[in-house]
Design an enzyme around this catalytic site. Sequence first.
Site, PDB file in Angstrom:
ATOM      1  N   PRO A   6      -0.418 -10.270 -10.223  1.00 24.38           N
ATOM      2  CA  PRO A   6       0.369  -9.142  -9.780  1.00 24.38           C
ATOM      3  C   PRO A   6      -0.454  -7.959  -9.293  1.00 24.38           C
ATOM      4  O   PRO A   6      -0.458  -6.902  -9.897  1.00 24.38           O
ATOM      5  CB  PRO A   6       1.214  -8.775 -11.003  1.00 24.38           C
ATOM      6  CG  PRO A   6       0.478  -9.309 -12.152  1.00 24.38           C
ATOM      7  CD  PRO A   6      -0.355 -10.445 -11.657  1.00 24.38           C
ATOM      8  N   GLU A   7      -1.163  -8.146  -8.186  1.00 24.89           N
ATOM      9  CA  GLU A   7      -1.692  -6.996  -7.476  1.00 24.89           C
ATOM     10  C   GLU A   7      -0.647  -6.710  -6.393  1.00 24.89           C
ATOM     11  O   GLU A   7       0.411  -7.333  -6.384  1.00 24.89           O
ATOM     12  CB  GLU A   7      -3.084  -7.323  -6.911  1.00 24.89           C
ATOM     13  CG  GLU A   7      -4.064  -7.667  -8.048  1.00 24.89           C
ATOM     14  CD  GLU A   7      -5.531  -7.724  -7.648  1.00 24.89           C
ATOM     15  OE1 GLU A   7      -5.885  -7.212  -6.586  1.00 24.89           O
ATOM     16  OE2 GLU A   7      -6.329  -8.288  -8.423  1.00 24.89           O
ATOM     17  N   LYS A  56       1.934  -1.358  -6.523  1.00 28.72           N
ATOM     18  CA  LYS A  56       2.350  -2.338  -7.527  1.00 28.72           C
ATOM     19  C   LYS A  56       3.727  -2.017  -8.101  1.00 28.72           C
ATOM     20  O   LYS A  56       4.105  -2.572  -9.124  1.00 28.72           O
ATOM     21  CB  LYS A  56       1.301  -2.404  -8.647  1.00 28.72           C
ATOM     22  CG  LYS A  56      -0.081  -2.838  -8.158  1.00 28.72           C
ATOM     23  CD  LYS A  56      -1.140  -2.580  -9.215  1.00 28.72           C
ATOM     24  CE  LYS A  56      -2.526  -2.867  -8.649  1.00 28.72           C
ATOM     25  NZ  LYS A  56      -3.594  -2.356  -9.538  1.00 28.72           N
ATOM     26  N   ARG A 134       2.754  10.266  -6.142  1.00 28.06           N
ATOM     27  CA  ARG A 134       1.507  10.130  -6.903  1.00 28.06           C
ATOM     28  C   ARG A 134       0.647   8.974  -6.393  1.00 28.06           C
ATOM     29  O   ARG A 134      -0.487   8.803  -6.838  1.00 28.06           O
ATOM     30  CB  ARG A 134       1.804   9.885  -8.392  1.00 28.06           C
ATOM     31  CG  ARG A 134       2.595  10.980  -9.086  1.00 28.06           C
ATOM     32  CD  ARG A 134       2.321  10.933 -10.589  1.00 28.06           C
ATOM     33  NE  ARG A 134       2.484   9.575 -11.128  1.00 28.06           N
ATOM     34  CZ  ARG A 134       3.609   9.138 -11.732  1.00 28.06           C
ATOM     35  NH1 ARG A 134       4.625   9.938 -11.866  1.00 28.06           N
ATOM     36  NH2 ARG A 134       3.670   7.920 -12.192  1.00 28.06           N
ATOM     37  N   ASN A 175      -7.938  -5.717  -9.738  1.00 27.04           N
ATOM     38  CA  ASN A 175      -9.329  -6.013 -10.044  1.00 27.04           C
ATOM     39  C   ASN A 175      -9.933  -7.089  -9.141  1.00 27.04           C
ATOM     40  O   ASN A 175     -11.133  -7.097  -8.908  1.00 27.04           O
ATOM     41  CB  ASN A 175      -9.453  -6.431 -11.512  1.00 27.04           C
ATOM     42  CG  ASN A 175     -10.810  -6.081 -12.089  1.00 27.04           C
ATOM     43  OD1 ASN A 175     -11.528  -5.241 -11.554  1.00 27.04           O
ATOM     44  ND2 ASN A 175     -11.170  -6.750 -13.160  1.00 27.04           N
ATOM     45  N   ARG A 267     -12.698  -1.832 -16.495  1.00 30.29           N
ATOM     46  CA  ARG A 267     -12.370  -3.203 -16.102  1.00 30.29           C
ATOM     47  C   ARG A 267     -13.659  -3.899 -15.748  1.00 30.29           C
ATOM     48  O   ARG A 267     -14.664  -3.285 -15.412  1.00 30.29           O
ATOM     49  CB  ARG A 267     -11.434  -3.218 -14.888  1.00 30.29           C
ATOM     50  CG  ARG A 267     -10.260  -2.271 -14.989  1.00 30.29           C
ATOM     51  CD  ARG A 267      -9.283  -2.701 -16.029  1.00 30.29           C
ATOM     52  NE  ARG A 267      -8.729  -3.993 -15.666  1.00 30.29           N
ATOM     53  CZ  ARG A 267      -7.821  -4.174 -14.722  1.00 30.29           C
ATOM     54  NH1 ARG A 267      -7.370  -3.153 -14.046  1.00 30.29           N
ATOM     55  NH2 ARG A 267      -7.371  -5.365 -14.437  1.00 30.29           N
TER      56      ARG A 267
END
Length: 282
Positions: A6-7, A56, A134, A175, A267
């Site tokens: 889920p990117e 996302k 944002r 990531n 990460r």
Amino acid sequence: MMWLVPEGHSIHRLARRHRRLLVGRRINATSPQGRFADGAALIDGAEVVGTDAWGKHLFHSYADHPGGDPLVLHVHLGLYGKFREGRGEPDPPRGALRLRLVTDHEDGPHWLDLRGPTACELVTATERDLLLARLGPDPLRRSTDPAAWLPRVTRSRAPVGTLLLDQSVVAGIGNVYRAELLFRHGLDPHLAGREVDAAVLDGAWHDLVRLMRAGVRSGRIVTTEPEHRERPAGRARRVDSHYVYGRAGLPCRVCGTEIVDDQLAARRIFWCPSCQPADAGR
DNA sequence: TCTGCATGAAAAA
DNA sequence: TTTTCCTGCAGAG
């Protein structure tokens, strides 16, 4: 099995799928787990008028309901969240099922189950806009200005590997895309944003758009060029779909140098010390 | 069967 | 900077 990360590409893929499945139909909404019981009750029986993705974040818009503002369902899958779908009568709910949506189609009911999301909430259109404000530019949105992210990178002392994961700089990178994009453009993850050449950043943006669009189509993140895969084009398996992500200790596909890893922005980051030298990008 | 780790991000300290 | 949310999978035993 497909490895659906889920990117941003996964969320845009879901928005597209949910559009086909839900828009123009009334949904039956329940929260068997109970954590979204109030919200499910509010949208139960309402018509879905649109679905959308930004970075996302996934949104379902519902038609006006009597005596209230238009409602928007906001979902963020986070690390664990997952949608499952199927046809026919859904099985009795098991475990922590946050939200179940059922719609009637010509061939019978279709169901959509959501488990483990970081966010599943009803918001107003105004609250959604505040949330979107944002977020940085999303490479998967057609209207995005390719130069919109440049100032945030070129004015920052923060490592470029940190900036790429910051959703207010670019929305939708996770990531895997982070590590792969830095490799493809020869950038050491620790290089300060302000040290990166603007032309390199420009090239990286357009490359990112291509990679993520391919991700939306295929549902996978494949960043390797055919000549760097162990299998020919179109037959890439998970094992050869990345240059550096998850490949610590293995030889670089391009130069053979051992891939190394470290923590960056909380990460794990992977890179090739030879293809991504510390003085690159300037 | 148990353990650790993974795609993310907000809250706590 | 660390903890927490809470799911699924792979590898160890």
